[in-house]
Design a protein around this motif. Structure first.
Motif, PDB file in Angstrom:
ATOM      1  N   HIS A 280      24.797  43.277   2.077  1.00  0.00           N
ATOM      2  CA  HIS A 280      25.052  44.718   2.088  1.00  0.00           C
ATOM      3  C   HIS A 280      26.004  45.119   3.196  1.00  0.00           C
ATOM      4  O   HIS A 280      25.988  44.552   4.288  1.00  0.00           O
ATOM      5  N   VAL A 281      26.796  46.131   2.904  1.00  0.00           N
ATOM      6  CA  VAL A 281      27.551  46.875   3.904  1.00  0.00           C
ATOM      7  C   VAL A 281      26.790  48.180   4.058  1.00  0.00           C
ATOM      8  O   VAL A 281      26.382  48.789   3.068  1.00  0.00           O
ATOM      9  N   GLU A 282      26.565  48.580   5.297  1.00  0.00           N
ATOM     10  CA  GLU A 282      25.761  49.775   5.543  1.00  0.00           C
ATOM     11  C   GLU A 282      26.586  50.836   6.240  1.00  0.00           C
ATOM     12  O   GLU A 282      27.383  50.529   7.126  1.00  0.00           O
ATOM     13  N   LEU A 283      26.370  52.068   5.829  1.00  0.00           N
ATOM     14  CA  LEU A 283      26.935  53.206   6.538  1.00  0.00           C
ATOM     15  C   LEU A 283      25.906  53.599   7.589  1.00  0.00           C
ATOM     16  O   LEU A 283      24.818  54.070   7.265  1.00  0.00           O
ATOM     17  N   ALA A 284      26.234  53.344   8.845  1.00  0.00           N
ATOM     18  CA  ALA A 284      25.288  53.575   9.933  1.00  0.00           C
ATOM     19  C   ALA A 284      25.362  55.017  10.409  1.00  0.00           C
ATOM     20  O   ALA A 284      26.438  55.620  10.413  1.00  0.00           O
TER      21      ALA A 284
ATOM     22  N   ASN B 223      29.076  50.211   9.378  1.00  0.00           N
ATOM     23  CA  ASN B 223      30.286  50.999   9.600  1.00  0.00           C
ATOM     24  C   ASN B 223      29.946  52.475   9.721  1.00  0.00           C
ATOM     25  O   ASN B 223      29.061  52.965   9.037  1.00  0.00           O
ATOM     26  N   LEU B 224      30.695  53.157  10.542  1.00  0.00           N
ATOM     27  CA  LEU B 224      30.595  54.617  10.616  1.00  0.00           C
ATOM     28  C   LEU B 224      31.617  55.264   9.687  1.00  0.00           C
ATOM     29  O   LEU B 224      31.535  56.437   9.391  1.00  0.00           O
ATOM     30  N   ASN B 225      32.592  54.486   9.237  1.00  0.00           N
ATOM     31  CA  ASN B 225      33.707  54.995   8.452  1.00  0.00           C
ATOM     32  C   ASN B 225      33.572  54.540   6.996  1.00  0.00           C
ATOM     33  O   ASN B 225      33.484  53.339   6.727  1.00  0.00           O
ATOM     34  N   TYR B 226      33.575  55.486   6.068  1.00  0.00           N
ATOM     35  CA  TYR B 226      33.418  55.175   4.644  1.00  0.00           C
ATOM     36  C   TYR B 226      34.532  54.264   4.125  1.00  0.00           C
ATOM     37  O   TYR B 226      34.260  53.321   3.382  1.00  0.00           O
ATOM     38  N   ILE B 227      35.769  54.547   4.464  1.00  0.00           N
ATOM     39  CA  ILE B 227      36.866  53.753   3.909  1.00  0.00           C
ATOM     40  C   ILE B 227      36.828  52.326   4.446  1.00  0.00           C
ATOM     41  O   ILE B 227      37.080  51.371   3.703  1.00  0.00           O
TER      42      ILE B 227
END
Length: 149
Positions: free
Chosen positions: A35-39, A66-70
């Motif tokens: 998973h990639v997570e939006l922290a 990541n804090l950044n969606y893109i």
């Protein structure tokens, strides 16, 4: 505590060529994927996804926070990882990157978005205007989403 302002359906994104993910995921398959997570900014609290998985005796492996969606979506495009995010954001990435939407497990909760403002600034004219604009936009987005169903 604020009342939820609007609810947004969650979806998963996977790379177009990801061989491990089909069109939909059941909870156990979802948990097995990288998973990639939006922290959140603090990074201190478990996410709603972690809480949902824990209720079912599952965990997931997060390979990138990541804090950044893109930035997060680009990691997904370049790996076999998946990300869970709001549908409207996912639709934008599908148009920009080699990724596709995947139906998430039905157990995952919808995202409840809340608009919060500090009480010191509630009556400031620019904040009253912005609140009005955001509320109108949210209502139109909800109406548009209901028309698509």
């Amino acid at each position: 505590m604020q009342t939820p302002w609007m609810h947004e359906e969650l979806v998963c994104l996977a790379a177009q060529q990801n061989p491990h993910v089909g069109d939909a995921l059941v909870l156990e398959e979802f948990a097995r994927q990288p998973h990639v997570e939006l922290a959140d900014i603090s990074g201190l609290l478990p996410s709603r996804i972690e809480n949902c998985l824990a209720q079912h005796g599952l965990t997931r492996r997060v390979i990138s926070k990541n804090l950044n969606y893109i930035a997060a979506a680009r990691v997904v495009a370049l790996t076999d990882a998946i990300i869970t995010l709001p549908r409207q954001m996912a639709e934008r990435f599908v148009a920009m990157l080699p990724v596709r939407m995947v139906a998430p497990p039905e157990e995952l909760p919808a995202l409840a978005m809340t608009l919060i403002q500090h009480s010191l600034y509630t009556n400031a004219p620019e904040n009253v205007w912005l609140y009005s604009e955001l509320t109108a936009f949210a209502k139109s987005a909800i109406s548009e989403g209901n028309r698509r169903l």
